[in-house]
Write a protein that holds these residues in place. Structure first.
Motif, PDB file in Angstrom:
ATOM      1  N   GLN A   1     -60.941  23.049  64.007  1.00 45.63           N
ATOM      2  CA  GLN A   1     -60.816  24.437  63.432  1.00 45.63           C
ATOM      3  C   GLN A   1     -60.056  25.409  64.313  1.00 45.63           C
ATOM      4  O   GLN A   1     -60.195  26.551  64.190  1.00 45.63           O
ATOM      5  CB  GLN A   1     -62.031  24.819  63.175  1.00 45.63           C
ATOM      6  CG  GLN A   1     -62.988  24.043  62.235  1.00 45.63           C
ATOM      7  CD  GLN A   1     -62.063  23.876  61.044  1.00 45.63           C
ATOM      8  OE1 GLN A   1     -61.569  25.090  60.354  1.00 45.63           O
ATOM      9  NE2 GLN A   1     -62.161  22.782  60.440  1.00 45.63           N
ATOM     10  N   ASN A   2     -59.273  24.801  65.589  1.00 43.70           N
ATOM     11  CA  ASN A   2     -58.570  25.615  66.467  1.00 43.70           C
ATOM     12  C   ASN A   2     -57.047  24.953  66.650  1.00 43.70           C
ATOM     13  O   ASN A   2     -57.111  24.015  66.201  1.00 43.70           O
ATOM     14  CB  ASN A   2     -59.248  25.871  67.600  1.00 43.70           C
ATOM     15  CG  ASN A   2     -59.690  24.709  68.354  1.00 43.70           C
ATOM     16  OD1 ASN A   2     -59.601  23.574  67.852  1.00 43.70           O
ATOM     17  ND2 ASN A   2     -59.793  24.649  69.693  1.00 43.70           N
ATOM     18  N   ASP A   3     -56.132  25.878  67.005  1.00 44.24           N
ATOM     19  CA  ASP A   3     -54.882  25.417  67.499  1.00 44.24           C
ATOM     20  C   ASP A   3     -55.001  25.019  68.630  1.00 44.24           C
ATOM     21  O   ASP A   3     -55.817  25.459  69.635  1.00 44.24           O
ATOM     22  CB  ASP A   3     -54.040  26.594  67.487  1.00 44.24           C
ATOM     23  CG  ASP A   3     -53.566  27.166  65.880  1.00 44.24           C
ATOM     24  OD1 ASP A   3     -53.752  26.362  65.039  1.00 44.24           O
ATOM     25  OD2 ASP A   3     -53.562  28.294  65.729  1.00 44.24           O
ATOM     26  N   VAL A   4     -54.327  23.809  69.238  1.00 41.42           N
ATOM     27  CA  VAL A   4     -54.085  23.296  70.507  1.00 41.42           C
ATOM     28  C   VAL A   4     -52.703  23.167  70.805  1.00 41.42           C
ATOM     29  O   VAL A   4     -51.907  22.803  70.039  1.00 41.42           O
ATOM     30  CB  VAL A   4     -54.868  21.866  70.602  1.00 41.42           C
ATOM     31  CG1 VAL A   4     -54.620  21.533  71.852  1.00 41.42           C
ATOM     32  CG2 VAL A   4     -56.239  22.103  69.876  1.00 41.42           C
ATOM     33  N   TRP A   5     -52.438  23.774  72.011  1.00 44.87           N
ATOM     34  CA  TRP A   5     -51.010  23.553  72.703  1.00 44.87           C
ATOM     35  C   TRP A   5     -51.200  22.434  73.752  1.00 44.87           C
ATOM     36  O   TRP A   5     -51.989  22.789  74.830  1.00 44.87           O
ATOM     37  CB  TRP A   5     -50.648  24.942  73.200  1.00 44.87           C
ATOM     38  CG  TRP A   5     -50.022  25.762  72.182  1.00 44.87           C
ATOM     39  CD1 TRP A   5     -50.894  26.742  71.621  1.00 44.87           C
ATOM     40  CD2 TRP A   5     -48.687  25.751  71.696  1.00 44.87           C
ATOM     41  NE1 TRP A   5     -49.889  27.461  70.609  1.00 44.87           N
ATOM     42  CE2 TRP A   5     -48.722  26.759  70.794  1.00 44.87           C
ATOM     43  CE3 TRP A   5     -47.634  25.036  72.051  1.00 44.87           C
ATOM     44  CZ2 TRP A   5     -47.388  27.021  69.856  1.00 44.87           C
ATOM     45  CZ3 TRP A   5     -46.530  25.282  70.999  1.00 44.87           C
ATOM     46  CH2 TRP A   5     -46.440  26.153  70.128  1.00 44.87           C
ATOM     47  N   LEU A   6     -50.735  21.602  73.667  1.00 44.11           N
ATOM     48  CA  LEU A   6     -50.390  20.476  74.744  1.00 44.11           C
ATOM     49  C   LEU A   6     -49.272  20.661  75.640  1.00 44.11           C
ATOM     50  O   LEU A   6     -48.201  20.773  75.029  1.00 44.11           O
ATOM     51  CB  LEU A   6     -50.483  18.901  74.134  1.00 44.11           C
ATOM     52  CG  LEU A   6     -50.171  18.004  74.907  1.00 44.11           C
ATOM     53  CD1 LEU A   6     -51.206  17.239  75.671  1.00 44.11           C
ATOM     54  CD2 LEU A   6     -49.319  16.674  73.890  1.00 44.11           C
ATOM     55  N   TYR A   7     -49.408  20.473  77.028  1.00 41.06           N
ATOM     56  CA  TYR A   7     -48.331  20.849  77.842  1.00 41.06           C
ATOM     57  C   TYR A   7     -48.423  19.779  78.895  1.00 41.06           C
ATOM     58  O   TYR A   7     -49.398  19.229  79.448  1.00 41.06           O
ATOM     59  CB  TYR A   7     -48.544  22.223  78.884  1.00 41.06           C
ATOM     60  CG  TYR A   7     -47.366  22.388  79.639  1.00 41.06           C
ATOM     61  CD1 TYR A   7     -46.089  22.878  79.287  1.00 41.06           C
ATOM     62  CD2 TYR A   7     -47.570  21.964  80.967  1.00 41.06           C
ATOM     63  CE1 TYR A   7     -45.106  22.800  80.212  1.00 41.06           C
ATOM     64  CE2 TYR A   7     -46.635  22.091  82.015  1.00 41.06           C
ATOM     65  CZ  TYR A   7     -45.247  22.727  81.448  1.00 41.06           C
ATOM     66  OH  TYR A   7     -44.162  22.655  82.328  1.00 41.06           O
ATOM     67  N   VAL A   8     -47.305  18.863  78.946  1.00 37.79           N
ATOM     68  CA  VAL A   8     -47.200  17.613  79.808  1.00 37.79           C
ATOM     69  C   VAL A   8     -46.830  18.184  81.275  1.00 37.79           C
ATOM     70  O   VAL A   8     -45.765  18.519  81.574  1.00 37.79           O
ATOM     71  CB  VAL A   8     -46.219  16.597  79.247  1.00 37.79           C
ATOM     72  CG1 VAL A   8     -46.392  15.415  79.977  1.00 37.79           C
ATOM     73  CG2 VAL A   8     -46.886  16.288  77.891  1.00 37.79           C
ATOM     74  N   LEU A   9     -47.819  17.644  82.194  1.00 37.12           N
ATOM     75  CA  LEU A   9     -47.388  18.052  83.654  1.00 37.12           C
ATOM     76  C   LEU A   9     -46.730  16.912  84.027  1.00 37.12           C
ATOM     77  O   LEU A   9     -45.716  17.009  84.826  1.00 37.12           O
ATOM     78  CB  LEU A   9     -48.638  18.187  84.230  1.00 37.12           C
ATOM     79  CG  LEU A   9     -49.442  19.627  84.110  1.00 37.12           C
ATOM     80  CD1 LEU A   9     -50.971  19.581  84.672  1.00 37.12           C
ATOM     81  CD2 LEU A   9     -48.662  20.789  84.505  1.00 37.12           C
ATOM     82  N   GLU A  10     -47.237  15.665  83.920  1.00 37.84           N
ATOM     83  CA  GLU A  10     -46.626  14.443  84.526  1.00 37.84           C
ATOM     84  C   GLU A  10     -46.812  13.308  83.420  1.00 37.84           C
ATOM     85  O   GLU A  10     -47.593  13.206  82.573  1.00 37.84           O
ATOM     86  CB  GLU A  10     -47.734  13.921  85.706  1.00 37.84           C
ATOM     87  CG  GLU A  10     -47.534  14.806  86.922  1.00 37.84           C
ATOM     88  CD  GLU A  10     -48.741  14.462  87.840  1.00 37.84           C
ATOM     89  OE1 GLU A  10     -49.417  13.482  87.943  1.00 37.84           O
ATOM     90  OE2 GLU A  10     -48.757  15.458  88.862  1.00 37.84           O
ATOM     91  N   GLY A  11     -45.752  12.182  83.464  1.00 32.60           N
ATOM     92  CA  GLY A  11     -45.895  11.231  82.809  1.00 32.60           C
ATOM     93  C   GLY A  11     -45.268  11.505  81.240  1.00 32.60           C
ATOM     94  O   GLY A  11     -44.350  12.598  81.352  1.00 32.60           O
TER      95      GLY A  11
END
Length: 163
Positions: free
Chosen positions: A54-64
């Motif tokens: 029920q929420n928006d998710v922003w995924l940010y890749v730091l490594e890999g």
């Protein structure tokens, strides 16, 4: 205008609450529910079971590198990339790369970070099936499903987190 931030102005690299490997950097309650942030490692070959919440998710890749499926779209995200996983849209993510990944996720509205405490506590007792995941996820507004799991496991040589 009321103050929005109740917590710290600065969160250092080594600060946060450890929830079995997931580091809660900012709680929703610290922002009047507007946002919460976690940081987590993601081992090679791990697949997060597909789910909706029920929420928006922003995924940010730091490594890999991380792959994500959002609806019918599959993307590969490398360091510096952002992936939006919108509320109520089925999605999943996995690390098909050879190296561990490290990611940040931003949840709007905040509050979902509390799921990781419940999940971590339960995972310490042993493997977790889909029914148990859904029992844990219900109070946090997340529902898991297995529709994509066989195809993703076969295509990317994955194992489901919690198995």
């Amino acid at each position: 205008m009321p103050d929005r931030i109740k917590g710290k102005t600065l969160i250092a690299r080594d600060e946060g609450d450890d929830a079995s490997g997931v580091v809660i950097k900012l709680y929703g309650e610290e922002t009047n529910g507007a946002v919460s942030i976690i940081e987590q490692p993601f081992e090679p070959g791990f697949l997060l079971p597909p789910h909706v919440h029920q929420n928006d998710v922003w995924l940010y890749v730091l490594e890999g590198e991380m792959h994500a499926r959002v609806g019918d779209e599959v993307v590969k995200a490398t360091p510096g990339c952002w992936v939006l996983k919108p509320r109520r849209i089925p999605h999943t993510m996995w690390n098909a790369g050879p190296e561990p990944a490290r990611i940040i996720e931003v949840y709007t509205p905040g509050g979902f970070e509390l799921f990781f405490k419940d999940f971590g506590d339960r995972l310490s007792q042993g493997s977790i099936g889909l029914d148990e995941l859904n029992r844990l996820g219900e109070p946090h507004g997340i529902r898991f499903f297995d529709d994509w799991i066989p195809d993703l496991k076969a295509a990317y040589n994955l194992r489901v987190i919690g198995e």
